[in-house]
Scaffold this motif. Sequence first.
Motif, PDB file in Angstrom:
ATOM      1  N   ALA A 167      -7.720 -11.477   0.340  1.00 23.96           N
ATOM      2  CA  ALA A 167      -8.885 -10.600   0.180  1.00 23.96           C
ATOM      3  C   ALA A 167      -9.307 -10.002   1.521  1.00 23.96           C
ATOM      4  O   ALA A 167      -9.641  -8.812   1.608  1.00 23.96           O
ATOM      5  N   GLY A 168      -9.288 -10.823   2.589  1.00 22.40           N
ATOM      6  CA  GLY A 168      -9.664 -10.328   3.905  1.00 22.40           C
ATOM      7  C   GLY A 168      -8.714  -9.265   4.416  1.00 22.40           C
ATOM      8  O   GLY A 168      -9.143  -8.237   4.981  1.00 22.40           O
ATOM      9  N   TYR A 169      -7.422  -9.476   4.209  1.00 24.73           N
ATOM     10  CA  TYR A 169      -6.447  -8.464   4.624  1.00 24.73           C
ATOM     11  C   TYR A 169      -6.624  -7.180   3.812  1.00 24.73           C
ATOM     12  O   TYR A 169      -6.449  -6.074   4.331  1.00 24.73           O
ATOM     13  N   ALA A 170      -6.939  -7.317   2.522  1.00 22.98           N
ATOM     14  CA  ALA A 170      -7.193  -6.133   1.703  1.00 22.98           C
ATOM     15  C   ALA A 170      -8.384  -5.348   2.247  1.00 22.98           C
ATOM     16  O   ALA A 170      -8.374  -4.107   2.253  1.00 22.98           O
ATOM     17  N   LEU A 171      -9.406  -6.057   2.719  1.00 26.19           N
ATOM     18  CA  LEU A 171     -10.562  -5.390   3.331  1.00 26.19           C
ATOM     19  C   LEU A 171     -10.142  -4.625   4.578  1.00 26.19           C
ATOM     20  O   LEU A 171     -10.538  -3.461   4.771  1.00 26.19           O
ATOM     21  N   LEU A 172      -9.353  -5.260   5.439  1.00 27.85           N
ATOM     22  CA  LEU A 172      -8.876  -4.569   6.641  1.00 27.85           C
ATOM     23  C   LEU A 172      -8.049  -3.346   6.269  1.00 27.85           C
ATOM     24  O   LEU A 172      -8.188  -2.276   6.881  1.00 27.85           O
ATOM     25  N   GLY A 173      -7.175  -3.490   5.271  1.00 27.69           N
ATOM     26  CA  GLY A 173      -6.348  -2.366   4.857  1.00 27.69           C
ATOM     27  C   GLY A 173      -7.164  -1.219   4.302  1.00 27.69           C
ATOM     28  O   GLY A 173      -6.923  -0.043   4.616  1.00 27.69           O
ATOM     29  N   ALA A 174      -8.165  -1.532   3.476  1.00 24.80           N
ATOM     30  CA  ALA A 174      -8.999  -0.491   2.881  1.00 24.80           C
ATOM     31  C   ALA A 174      -9.803   0.246   3.950  1.00 24.80           C
ATOM     32  O   ALA A 174      -9.906   1.486   3.927  1.00 24.80           O
ATOM     33  N   THR A 175     -10.388  -0.493   4.891  1.00 24.07           N
ATOM     34  CA  THR A 175     -11.201   0.167   5.923  1.00 24.07           C
ATOM     35  C   THR A 175     -10.329   0.955   6.899  1.00 24.07           C
ATOM     36  O   THR A 175     -10.773   1.976   7.444  1.00 24.07           O
ATOM     37  N   TRP A 176      -9.093   0.506   7.130  1.00 23.85           N
ATOM     38  CA  TRP A 176      -8.160   1.298   7.939  1.00 23.85           C
ATOM     39  C   TRP A 176      -7.891   2.649   7.272  1.00 23.85           C
ATOM     40  O   TRP A 176      -7.883   3.686   7.935  1.00 23.85           O
ATOM     41  N   LEU A 177      -7.702   2.640   5.956  1.00 26.15           N
ATOM     42  CA  LEU A 177      -7.436   3.878   5.238  1.00 26.15           C
ATOM     43  C   LEU A 177      -8.678   4.776   5.178  1.00 26.15           C
ATOM     44  O   LEU A 177      -8.559   6.004   5.173  1.00 26.15           O
ATOM     45  N   VAL A 178      -9.868   4.168   5.130  1.00 28.17           N
ATOM     46  CA  VAL A 178     -11.092   4.972   5.229  1.00 28.17           C
ATOM     47  C   VAL A 178     -11.098   5.753   6.535  1.00 28.17           C
ATOM     48  O   VAL A 178     -11.512   6.919   6.593  1.00 28.17           O
ATOM     49  N   TRP A 179     -10.620   5.122   7.587  1.00 27.90           N
ATOM     50  CA  TRP A 179     -10.570   5.742   8.908  1.00 27.90           C
ATOM     51  C   TRP A 179      -9.497   6.830   8.971  1.00 27.90           C
ATOM     52  O   TRP A 179      -9.727   7.912   9.517  1.00 27.90           O
ATOM     53  N   LYS A 180      -8.336   6.560   8.395  1.00 31.12           N
ATOM     54  CA  LYS A 180      -7.168   7.412   8.622  1.00 31.12           C
ATOM     55  C   LYS A 180      -6.959   8.497   7.567  1.00 31.12           C
ATOM     56  O   LYS A 180      -6.195   9.437   7.806  1.00 31.12           O
ATOM     57  N   LEU A 181      -7.578   8.372   6.393  1.00 34.90           N
ATOM     58  CA  LEU A 181      -7.378   9.346   5.340  1.00 34.90           C
ATOM     59  C   LEU A 181      -8.630  10.199   5.153  1.00 34.90           C
ATOM     60  O   LEU A 181      -9.677   9.939   5.739  1.00 34.90           O
ATOM     61  N   ASP A 182      -8.508  11.207   4.305  1.00 33.08           N
ATOM     62  CA  ASP A 182      -9.658  12.042   3.958  1.00 33.08           C
ATOM     63  C   ASP A 182      -9.551  12.441   2.493  1.00 33.08           C
ATOM     64  O   ASP A 182      -8.585  12.093   1.802  1.00 33.08           O
ATOM     65  N   GLY A 183     -10.574  13.127   2.023  1.00 35.89           N
ATOM     66  CA  GLY A 183     -10.548  13.608   0.653  1.00 35.89           C
ATOM     67  C   GLY A 183     -10.639  12.499  -0.383  1.00 35.89           C
ATOM     68  O   GLY A 183     -11.280  11.466  -0.181  1.00 35.89           O
ATOM     69  N   ASP A 184      -9.971  12.720  -1.518  1.00 37.39           N
ATOM     70  CA  ASP A 184     -10.010  11.759  -2.624  1.00 37.39           C
ATOM     71  C   ASP A 184      -9.414  10.407  -2.240  1.00 37.39           C
ATOM     72  O   ASP A 184      -9.879   9.360  -2.716  1.00 37.39           O
ATOM     73  N   ALA A 185      -8.383  10.415  -1.391  1.00 38.55           N
ATOM     74  CA  ALA A 185      -7.761   9.155  -0.964  1.00 38.55           C
ATOM     75  C   ALA A 185      -8.753   8.309  -0.176  1.00 38.55           C
ATOM     76  O   ALA A 185      -8.809   7.080  -0.332  1.00 38.55           O
ATOM     77  N   GLN A 186      -9.557   8.952   0.669  1.00 34.96           N
ATOM     78  CA  GLN A 186     -10.562   8.207   1.422  1.00 34.96           C
ATOM     79  C   GLN A 186     -11.642   7.650   0.498  1.00 34.96           C
ATOM     80  O   GLN A 186     -12.090   6.506   0.663  1.00 34.96           O
ATOM     81  N   THR A 187     -12.058   8.450  -0.492  1.00 30.94           N
ATOM     82  CA  THR A 187     -13.051   7.973  -1.460  1.00 30.94           C
ATOM     83  C   THR A 187     -12.534   6.751  -2.215  1.00 30.94           C
ATOM     84  O   THR A 187     -13.266   5.776  -2.434  1.00 30.94           O
ATOM     85  N   HIS A 188     -11.271   6.803  -2.607  1.00 26.40           N
ATOM     86  CA  HIS A 188     -10.649   5.662  -3.283  1.00 26.40           C
ATOM     87  C   HIS A 188     -10.638   4.442  -2.369  1.00 26.40           C
ATOM     88  O   HIS A 188     -10.932   3.317  -2.800  1.00 26.40           O
ATOM     89  N   ALA A 189     -10.306   4.651  -1.077  1.00 22.35           N
ATOM     90  CA  ALA A 189     -10.275   3.543  -0.120  1.00 22.35           C
ATOM     91  C   ALA A 189     -11.662   2.923   0.055  1.00 22.35           C
ATOM     92  O   ALA A 189     -11.794   1.704   0.218  1.00 22.35           O
TER      93      ALA A 189
END
Length: 332
Positions: A167-189
Amino acid sequence: MIDLTTIWAFIIAFAIFAYVVMDGFDLGIGVLFPSFAVGRERDRAMNSIAPVWDGNETWLVLGGGGLFAAFPLAYAVILPATYPLIIAMLLGLVFRGVAFEYRWRDPSHRRFWDAAFSGGSIVAALSQGMILGALLQGIEVTDRAYSGSWWDWLTPYTLLTGVGTVAGYALLGATWLVWKLDGDAQTHARKLGKIAAVATLALMGAVSLYNLVLRPEYGDHWLSAPAIYWVAPIPIATLIVAGFLWHALSCDRHSKPFWLSLALFFFGLAGVGVTIWPYVVPPGLTIWDAAAPERSQIFMLVGVAITMPLIIAYTAWAYWVFRGKVGDEGYH
């Protein structure tokens, strides 16, 4: 009192923390991978870690090698006690590494490689958490050698720590994608980040409460006076960081959720340090019991003083070069 052995304990702890936060987010992306839309969203998630994922595992080598060199007795006890988990972790890392490369070169079997990438990431993350749990619950040592059974590592507690790590790694992965993506993909992250944050905090709390009754000395480290006055800021700071993290995930923030996730991991590992100190293999081996001879520690410290700044420098440079957002064709 700070001596060479204590310095080496903090070096190993730093290497483990660096590995957890750096390889943790790309393992987390693998954990979350099945929830990404096939095609563009998955490709962008993979591209976000393409320049750094293999370099992140340098810290795993440094942590394992440092444990072998500085605390050889601990290394000789921990490995036999957790061989199945270590083998599973290494196989998981191999599968995800191979899948990472082949999903681009073998498009006709991309569904298989995506499954291998995700499965390898989950197995590696679960194994790492269970190794930590096996260590914390205690390892049976007789005459300076492991004397437990093949299955001592498999308990409800180790399963709890394993799922908590996933779960902790999933949190790190999701917040990394919030940083690196934009648009709908970022909203999903962001949505995935909120789910992972709730799961991570709930499991951190469960493990922390379990630790208080797991071994008598663990409860003393947290609840007895005057220790309680020194360690109380850790859970308080964790809750404060969790509040800021939730706010950052709810607002239009990009890098902030990731840094707050790192802070959450820092306080979590600090709590582990308080719980286990000064043992390297509970309940019988302290860091001084398991330490290498003083001359060996001095010799190795010189090498670490030269190589660790170089590792930090080239890692920082790699992240600086690839500091932007990820588009369809990679970083821009």
